[in-house]
Write an enzyme that holds these catalytic residues in place. Structure first.
Site, PDB file in Angstrom:
ATOM      1  N   ASP A  58       0.822  -1.205   0.000  1.00  7.93           N
ATOM      2  CA  ASP A  58       0.000   0.000   0.000  1.00  7.93           C
ATOM      3  C   ASP A  58       0.860   1.261   0.000  1.00  7.93           C
ATOM      4  O   ASP A  58       1.840   1.350   0.755  1.00  7.93           O
ATOM      5  CB  ASP A  58      -0.872  -0.029   1.268  1.00  7.93           C
ATOM      6  CG  ASP A  58      -1.942   1.046   1.279  1.00  7.93           C
ATOM      7  OD1 ASP A  58      -2.837   0.997   0.433  1.00  7.93           O
ATOM      8  OD2 ASP A  58      -1.875   1.953   2.145  1.00  7.93           O
ATOM      9  N   GLU A  76       1.604  -0.519  -5.078  1.00  7.94           N
ATOM     10  CA  GLU A  76       0.542   0.435  -5.365  1.00  7.94           C
ATOM     11  C   GLU A  76       1.184   1.803  -5.237  1.00  7.94           C
ATOM     12  O   GLU A  76       1.448   2.279  -4.129  1.00  7.94           O
ATOM     13  CB  GLU A  76      -0.612   0.319  -4.368  1.00  7.94           C
ATOM     14  CG  GLU A  76      -1.786   1.196  -4.769  1.00  7.94           C
ATOM     15  CD  GLU A  76      -2.294   2.154  -3.705  1.00  7.94           C
ATOM     16  OE1 GLU A  76      -3.390   2.713  -3.895  1.00  7.94           O
ATOM     17  OE2 GLU A  76      -1.608   2.383  -2.684  1.00  7.94           O
TER      18      GLU A  76
END
Ligand code: TEU
Ligand code: CA
Length: 546
Positions: A208, A271
């Site tokens: 993330d 990401e």
């Protein structure tokens, strides 16, 4: 079949646990729910499942605020439930990837609680980004940075003496304090988390905000605008001092070494909302294996735009010898069945409300099916988001008082947030909560029209979106489209993007009108019914190359 490692051409399915399947009727999806639906994923034909966070969390950002990186939140089950899910998936031939959130924790994390309870300058505070404020009494935030979810990126704390004191950084919600990656203890802790899940058998991690973590020395103020950075990182001449810093790559290399200690082709997936050229740096040989390709996700339904997105994505990745990934939807963006249904050009907003301009549902679905076929014919790996195989639209009429995304509150109700793509999945048209769980509870309300999209309404139905996805994945595998190489075909009408890949001619007609194609072409699969010699507008067809 390709002999390359599995992930180079894999189709990975994103499960957003709280919205997938609810086993106990509390209205929130959970791990036993996922396990009970694994057959659906195996039948769909995916290679791996990526699970969004299920870790202990106060759920201020749907679990992307982690209070303990090495356990399961009771809301979602137990570690034993996780093990069951993984062995069930493995038995069906699917790998499991988990999410790791290294930029920030939850404010409920014991390390943050310890930091708050300790004085400025302590080792405990040094785990996070605590700073003194500016101004005579430290009453001004240390920098002018804004949070991605709106409002200031700093919050001031009350010290032990009852007085207002230092500030902590949170690039996202105030419940998500940023870790201090200049501190070696943070590095050690995360490596232990990686090993914890690798030892349990996960196939890798979706990382993330992989471009976060490190902040520029001296924490300079920034004159840029975050919204435009997210929309188009290339457009912004002022690079944010809190994203995409060179030091990020040192962390990634450290993690890659940990991954390399394990057998079985485990992977790291970034990401990172950065410009495409910077993105290639995240997948250099000693860094991550993959990075989500948001360039394709953001491309308009326009042949030239799609061709450009595809060409540059492949070329950028070629510079570092990495295969490309493709993605159209996830839990942060408007579902592509709706995004592509806007008559006007929309920026990539993160939510639509009942009073906003509405997408054309039919047009959106038609284009979404075509965009998906195009995506699944491209070499590299593809990421699917739960519900897209049903052609599920964004829910645009959620009652405002049901919204849970922190963006909604933090923006003073000017941005709806991402709840519209997170509404629980319909499995059965005639059951309470459309089969999401055994009760009628659902943490976000499901619209009545979800019945039409339910799995049981589409399974084995000719022409349904679910059957299209099933056929597409099977055909992709049969022709090894994920392992091929594309060669553009230029002999089609304007508005068409066409290429050959491993003996398949892929033709996407982004215009509104039918175009003629050679009559000798033999269709294998198409997003809409096709007749010999012609391809309807807003559609995509796979033909045998001649
Ligand atoms: O998202 C990172 C991110 O910066 C964007 O996707 C952002 O959340 C969105 O554009 C805001 O409008 C990741 C997760 O995918 C997201 O769900 C989390 O909220 C975020 O990190 C914080 O952990
Ligand atoms: Ca539940």
């Amino acid at each position: 079949m390709s002999t390359e490692p599995w992930w180079k051409h894999a189709v990975v399915y994103q499960v957003y646990p709280r919205s997938f399947a609810d086993s106990n009727g509390d209205g929130i999806g959970d791990l036993p729910g996922v396990t009970s639906r694994l057959e659906h994923l195996a039948r769909l034909g995916v290679d791996a499942i990526w699970l969004s966070p299920f870790y202990p969390s106060p759920q201020h950002d749907a679990g992307y605020d982690v209070a303990n990186y090495r356990d399961v939140d009771p809301l979602f089950g137990t570690l034993a439930d996780f093990d069951d899910l993984m062995s069930g998936a493995n038995e069906l031939g699917m790998r499991v990837i988990v999410d790791i959130v290294p930029n920030h924790s939850s404010w409920d994390h014991p390390d943050f609680k310890a930091a708050l309870a300790s004085p400025p300058g302590s080792a405990e505070r040094a785990m996070y980004m605590f700073e003194n404020g500016k101004g005579e009494h430290g009453e001004l935030p240390p920098t002018n940075w804004s949070s991605v979810f709106h409002g200031p990126a700093w919050t001031r704390v009350t010290e032990a003496d009852g007085k207002l004191g230092q500030w902590y950084l949170h690039l996202f919600d105030s419940s998500q304090p940023d870790w201090n990656w200049k501190n070696p203890a943070v590095h050690e802790d995360f490596k232990n988390t990686l090993r914890f899940w690798l030892d349990r058998g996960v196939a890798g991690f979706r990382v993330d905000v992989a471009h976060g973590m490190v902040k520029a020395d001296g924490l300079p103020d920034w004159q840029g605008d975050l919204t435009s950075v997210m929309a188009d990182p290339r457009a912004n001449i002022h690079k944010p001092p809190f994203f995409n810093q060179p030091g990020v790559h040192d962390i990634i290399r450290e993690w890659r070494k940990v991954i390399n200690e394990y057998d079985g082709d485990r992977i790291l997936v970034a990401e990172a909302w950065v410009d495409p050229l910077s993105l290639a740096n995240y997948v250099r040989p000693d860094e991550m294996h993959q990075a989500f390709n948001f360039t394709y996700l953001k491309a308009k339904w326009d042949s030239a735009a799609l061709r450009a997105a595809i060409t540059t994505s492949i070329a950028d990745n070629d510079t570092v010898g990495a295969p490309t990934t493709w993605v159209l939807s996830n839990h942060d963006v408007i579902r592509h069945a709706s995004r592509l249904g806007f008559a006007i050009d929309v920026k990539l907003p993160d939510g639509i409300g009942a009073t906003d301009e509405q997408p054309d549902r039919e047009l959106g679905l038609q284009r979404a099916r075509a965009a998906t076929l195009l995506m699944l014919s491209l070499p590299g790996s593809a990421y699917l988001y739960q519900g897209e195989e049903l052609g599920l639209p964004e829910v645009t009429d959620l009652p405002d008082d049901s919204r849970q995304d922190p963006t909604w509150e933090r923006s003073g109700h000017t941005e709806r947030g991402r709840d519209g793509c997170r509404v629980p999945i319909p499995w059965a048209s005639n059951s309470p909560s459309f089969g999401f769980g055994p009760s009628s509870n659902s943490w976000l309300p499901q619209p009545a029209y979800f019945a039409e999209y339910a799995v049981d309404a589409q399974a084995n139905e000719d022409g349904s979106t679910l059957e299209l996805y099933r056929s597409a994945l099977a055909t992709r595998r049969q022709h090894d489209l994920g392992g091929g190489k594309i060669e553009w075909a230029d002999d089609f009408a304007p508005g068409v993007a066409a290429f050959h890949n491993n003996g398949v001619l892929v033709v996407a007609n982004t215009s509104a009108v039918a175009v003629s194609v050679p009559t000798e072409l033999q269709a294998i699969l198409s997003s809409t019914a096709v007749e010999t010699g012609s391809l309807p507008g807003n559609s995509c067809c796979w033909y045998l190359s001649v």
